[in-house]
Design a protein around this motif. Structure first.
Motif, PDB file in Angstrom:
ATOM      1  N   ALA A   1       0.914  -1.337  -0.004  1.00  0.00           N
ATOM      2  CA  ALA A   1       0.034  -0.051  -0.098  1.00  0.00           C
ATOM      3  C   ALA A   1       0.778   1.289  -0.073  1.00  0.00           C
ATOM      4  CB  ALA A   1      -1.019  -0.023   1.232  1.00  0.00           C
ATOM      5  N   LYS A   2       2.158   1.238   0.219  1.00  0.00           N
ATOM      6  CA  LYS A   2       3.237   2.317   0.291  1.00  0.00           C
ATOM      7  C   LYS A   2       3.696   2.357  -1.059  1.00  0.00           C
ATOM      8  CE  LYS A   2       7.188   3.676   2.842  1.00  0.00           C
ATOM      9  NZ  LYS A   2       8.236   3.613   3.808  1.00  0.00           N
ATOM     10  N   ARG A   3       4.173   1.319  -1.667  1.00  0.00           N
ATOM     11  CA  ARG A   3       4.984   1.839  -2.919  1.00  0.00           C
ATOM     12  C   ARG A   3       4.057   1.110  -4.177  1.00  0.00           C
ATOM     13  NH1 ARG A   3       9.101   0.805   0.898  1.00  0.00           N
ATOM     14  NH2 ARG A   3      10.807   2.390   0.826  1.00  0.00           N
ATOM     15  N   GLU A   4       3.990   1.684  -5.010  1.00  0.00           N
ATOM     16  CA  GLU A   4       3.432   1.254  -6.258  1.00  0.00           C
ATOM     17  C   GLU A   4       4.358   0.132  -7.171  1.00  0.00           C
ATOM     18  OE1 GLU A   4       0.867   3.483  -9.514  1.00  0.00           O
ATOM     19  OE2 GLU A   4       1.564   5.365  -8.074  1.00  0.00           O
ATOM     20  N   HIS A   5       3.487  -0.686  -7.729  1.00  0.00           N
ATOM     21  CA  HIS A   5       4.021  -1.990  -8.343  1.00  0.00           C
ATOM     22  C   HIS A   5       4.924  -2.719  -7.491  1.00  0.00           C
ATOM     23  CE1 HIS A   5       2.812   0.641 -11.572  1.00  0.00           C
ATOM     24  NE2 HIS A   5       3.856   1.483 -11.291  1.00  0.00           N
ATOM     25  N   GLN A   6       5.071  -2.454  -5.899  1.00  0.00           N
ATOM     26  CA  GLN A   6       5.812  -3.604  -5.406  1.00  0.00           C
ATOM     27  C   GLN A   6       4.641  -4.597  -4.655  1.00  0.00           C
ATOM     28  OE1 GLN A   6       8.460  -2.146  -2.197  1.00  0.00           O
ATOM     29  NE2 GLN A   6       7.250  -3.209  -0.740  1.00  0.00           N
ATOM     30  N   PRO A   7       4.965  -5.826  -5.292  1.00  0.00           N
ATOM     31  CA  PRO A   7       4.021  -6.764  -5.199  1.00  0.00           C
ATOM     32  C   PRO A   7       4.028  -7.505  -3.693  1.00  0.00           C
ATOM     33  CG  PRO A   7       6.092  -7.629  -6.353  1.00  0.00           C
ATOM     34  CD  PRO A   7       6.144  -6.265  -5.974  1.00  0.00           C
ATOM     35  N   PHE A   8       4.711  -6.916  -2.746  1.00  0.00           N
ATOM     36  CA  PHE A   8       4.746  -7.431  -1.340  1.00  0.00           C
ATOM     37  C   PHE A   8       4.513  -6.234  -0.332  1.00  0.00           C
ATOM     38  CE2 PHE A   8       8.994  -6.625  -2.683  1.00  0.00           C
ATOM     39  CZ  PHE A   8       9.633  -5.960  -1.698  1.00  0.00           C
ATOM     40  N   LYS A   9       4.361  -6.745   0.771  1.00  0.00           N
ATOM     41  CA  LYS A   9       4.280  -5.850   2.030  1.00  0.00           C
ATOM     42  C   LYS A   9       5.561  -6.266   3.043  1.00  0.00           C
ATOM     43  CE  LYS A   9      -0.750  -5.054   2.250  1.00  0.00           C
ATOM     44  NZ  LYS A   9      -2.109  -5.240   3.270  1.00  0.00           N
ATOM     45  N   VAL A  10       5.896  -5.012   3.766  1.00  0.00           N
ATOM     46  CA  VAL A  10       6.814  -5.421   4.788  1.00  0.00           C
ATOM     47  C   VAL A  10       6.264  -4.987   6.101  1.00  0.00           C
ATOM     48  CG1 VAL A  10       8.920  -4.992   5.731  1.00  0.00           C
ATOM     49  CG2 VAL A  10       8.903  -4.865   3.265  1.00  0.00           C
ATOM     50  N   LEU A  11       5.909  -6.163   6.724  1.00  0.00           N
ATOM     51  CA  LEU A  11       5.120  -5.834   8.171  1.00  0.00           C
ATOM     52  C   LEU A  11       6.057  -6.038   9.313  1.00  0.00           C
ATOM     53  CD1 LEU A  11       1.628  -7.229   7.319  1.00  0.00           C
ATOM     54  CD2 LEU A  11       2.350  -5.026   7.109  1.00  0.00           C
ATOM     55  N   ALA A  12       5.642  -5.348  10.472  1.00  0.00           N
ATOM     56  CA  ALA A  12       6.529  -5.871  11.653  1.00  0.00           C
ATOM     57  C   ALA A  12       5.840  -6.706  12.605  1.00  0.00           C
ATOM     58  CB  ALA A  12       6.398  -4.466  12.625  1.00  0.00           C
ATOM     59  N   THR A  13       6.656  -7.524  13.053  1.00  0.00           N
ATOM     60  CA  THR A  13       6.374  -8.536  14.024  1.00  0.00           C
ATOM     61  C   THR A  13       6.161  -7.814  15.467  1.00  0.00           C
ATOM     62  OG1 THR A  13       8.814  -9.256  14.295  1.00  0.00           O
ATOM     63  CG2 THR A  13       7.442 -10.162  12.549  1.00  0.00           C
ATOM     64  N   GLU A  14       6.231  -8.694  16.566  1.00  0.00           N
ATOM     65  CA  GLU A  14       6.054  -8.149  17.957  1.00  0.00           C
ATOM     66  C   GLU A  14       7.427  -8.272  18.326  1.00  0.00           C
ATOM     67  OE1 GLU A  14       3.088 -10.000  20.026  1.00  0.00           O
ATOM     68  OE2 GLU A  14       1.418  -9.704  18.669  1.00  0.00           O
ATOM     69  N   THR A  15       8.495  -8.688  17.853  1.00  0.00           N
ATOM     70  CA  THR A  15       9.750  -8.942  18.394  1.00  0.00           C
ATOM     71  C   THR A  15      10.676  -7.575  18.042  1.00  0.00           C
ATOM     72  OG1 THR A  15       9.631 -11.186  18.156  1.00  0.00           O
ATOM     73  CG2 THR A  15      12.045 -10.222  18.562  1.00  0.00           C
ATOM     74  N   LEU A  16      11.434  -6.963  19.134  1.00  0.00           N
ATOM     75  CA  LEU A  16      12.378  -5.818  18.687  1.00  0.00           C
ATOM     76  C   LEU A  16      13.380  -6.142  17.917  1.00  0.00           C
ATOM     77  CD1 LEU A  16      12.471  -3.926  22.200  1.00  0.00           C
ATOM     78  CD2 LEU A  16      11.303  -3.005  20.116  1.00  0.00           C
ATOM     79  N   SER A  17      14.016  -5.477  17.062  1.00  0.00           N
ATOM     80  CA  SER A  17      15.180  -5.790  16.284  1.00  0.00           C
ATOM     81  C   SER A  17      16.312  -5.796  16.994  1.00  0.00           C
ATOM     82  CB  SER A  17      15.059  -5.069  14.967  1.00  0.00           C
ATOM     83  OG  SER A  17      15.658  -3.807  15.477  1.00  0.00           O
ATOM     84  N   ASN A  18      17.365  -6.724  16.669  1.00  0.00           N
ATOM     85  CA  ASN A  18      18.798  -6.686  17.228  1.00  0.00           C
ATOM     86  C   ASN A  18      19.217  -5.264  17.361  1.00  0.00           C
ATOM     87  OD1 ASN A  18      18.521  -9.332  18.109  1.00  0.00           O
ATOM     88  ND2 ASN A  18      19.448 -10.110  16.322  1.00  0.00           N
ATOM     89  N   LYS A  19      19.024  -4.632  16.068  1.00  0.00           N
ATOM     90  CA  LYS A  19      19.888  -3.217  15.865  1.00  0.00           C
ATOM     91  C   LYS A  19      19.276  -2.150  16.991  1.00  0.00           C
ATOM     92  CE  LYS A  19      21.255  -3.481  11.095  1.00  0.00           C
ATOM     93  NZ  LYS A  19      21.326  -2.968   9.903  1.00  0.00           N
ATOM     94  N   ALA A  20      17.822  -2.382  16.990  1.00  0.00           N
ATOM     95  CA  ALA A  20      17.058  -1.513  18.157  1.00  0.00           C
ATOM     96  C   ALA A  20      17.446  -1.848  19.522  1.00  0.00           C
ATOM     97  CB  ALA A  20      15.727  -1.642  18.131  1.00  0.00           C
ATOM     98  N   VAL A  21      17.748  -3.069  19.947  1.00  0.00           N
ATOM     99  CA  VAL A  21      18.285  -3.424  21.296  1.00  0.00           C
ATOM    100  C   VAL A  21      19.740  -3.021  21.379  1.00  0.00           C
ATOM    101  CG1 VAL A  21      18.609  -5.247  22.854  1.00  0.00           C
ATOM    102  CG2 VAL A  21      16.502  -5.422  21.577  1.00  0.00           C
ATOM    103  N   ASP A  22      20.700  -3.116  20.526  1.00  0.00           N
ATOM    104  CA  ASP A  22      21.958  -2.919  20.584  1.00  0.00           C
ATOM    105  C   ASP A  22      22.092  -1.446  20.620  1.00  0.00           C
ATOM    106  OD1 ASP A  22      22.570  -5.504  20.285  1.00  0.00           O
ATOM    107  OD2 ASP A  22      23.165  -5.320  18.275  1.00  0.00           O
TER     108      ASP A  22
END
Length: 326
Positions: free
Chosen positions: A26-47
């Motif tokens: 819904a964000k980018r035209e012609h992009q056939p997939f979505k990127v959605l957040a899970t419930e887990t904090l990323s390692n980069k965020a924790v670090d």
């Protein structure tokens, strides 16, 4: 206020681990997939110690940079150096190969389209054997100076006046935190900062600024809008905050971490829509302060600075209420 010192984040990581969903974006035209957040904090965020970071509003515009050019402070527009057709084809084939266990090898001299001589790479771009290293998208982020009356960057050009060395900036009023202020700010005060250009002709104008006949643009320094009442840093509380709070009517959040790392979450990561009809930025009153008495400006009659000078010292209920006339 946080400064990014001329850097362009290669791909700002999401605060959560993300997963790819096989549905059209819904964000980018012609992009056939979505990127959605899970419930887990990323390692980069924790670090990066995300819990101690400063959360700020992610503003929907185009990135700019202020640094010296021709011995003067200048506004620079974002310009990524991109691969030519042959190199892009090789890179895409490599990305889709099931055996791509090795890194893709770029020949920077031969694989990339030319850029203007005045182009400079963003400061955090890595180098290997004296060559710039492209990011994971195959781009080399960088900047080009915005010349006066530039046709290619006409909306960038509209927010700077090199004769008086000032820029049109939107930020909080210094004495009234709940009020926004549009003002003419010396470019020297913005040196080595990155900012977001927003307005009528940028990114579909999600904030409803100006009109086709009387376009309105200005710069917002990155980190200018700090979020004061953040919910707990988990998926469900953030989702509820974006959906139900007045302050959550924004494109997303950027956390400024103590180690210099920037971490984000976008409404789309949580399955929410953007743009939306009523934004938090448009819920606040705004004043115009062109500092005319202080600097004795005499602007060109047709420029945006002059149009705003006609409504100097006026206060409006929201940004959408500002109507310019020539």
């Amino acid at each position: 206020m946080m400064r990014r010192l001329g850097s362009v984040q290669r791909k700002m990581p999401c605060v959560f681990v993300t997963e790819v969903i096989d549905e059209p974006s819904a964000k980018r035209e012609h992009q056939p997939f979505k990127v959605l957040a899970t419930e887990t904090l990323s390692n980069k965020a924790v670090d990066a110690d995300i819990h101690s970071a400063i959360p700020t509003e992610k503003v929907d515009g185009t990135c700019c940079y202020v640094t010296t050019y021709k011995d003067k402070p200048y506004l620079w527009a974002r310009l990524d150096r991109k691969p030519n057709k042959q190199a892009e084809k090789r890179f895409k084939n490599f990305q889709h190969s099931k055996e791509n266990t090795k890194e893709f090898l770029w020949n920077v001299e031969e694989d990339f389209k030319p850029v203007p001589e005045c182009w400079i790479p963003a400061k955090e771009i890595e180098q290997l054997n004296g060559n710039l290293v492209p990011d994971e998208n195959g781009h080399i982020p960088g900047w080009v100076p915005v010349e006066k009356n530039s046709k290619q960057y006409c909306w960038h050009s509209s927010v700077v006046n090199y004769e008086f060395e000032v820029a049109l900036v939107l930020r909080h009023h210094p004495d009234e935190p709940e009020v926004l202020e549009i003002s003419a700010v010396p470019l020297s005060d913005l040196l080595e900062q990155t900012l977001e250009l927003v307005g009528t002709n940028v990114n579909g104008n999600p904030y409803g600024l100006g009109s086709k006949k009387h376009p309105l643009h200005f710069l917002i320094p990155h980190g200018a809008f700090q979020i004061r009442d953040m919910p707990a840093l988990n998926h469900s509380d953030l989702l509820s905050w974006f959906e139900g709070c007045r302050e959550g009517k924004i494109e997303g959040i950027v956390w400024h971490c103590s180690n210099g790392c920037l971490i984000k979450v976008h409404r789309h990561h949580l399955g929410l829509c953007w743009p939306i009809s009523e934004t938090y930025m448009n819920s606040k009153p705004v004043t115009v302060n062109m500092n005319l008495n202080k600097y004795h400006y005499a602007f060109d009659t047709k420029c945006l600075f002059n149009q705003l000078s006609k409504i100097d010292k006026q206060k409006f209920g929201r940004l959408k209420d500002i109507i310019l006339e020539i």
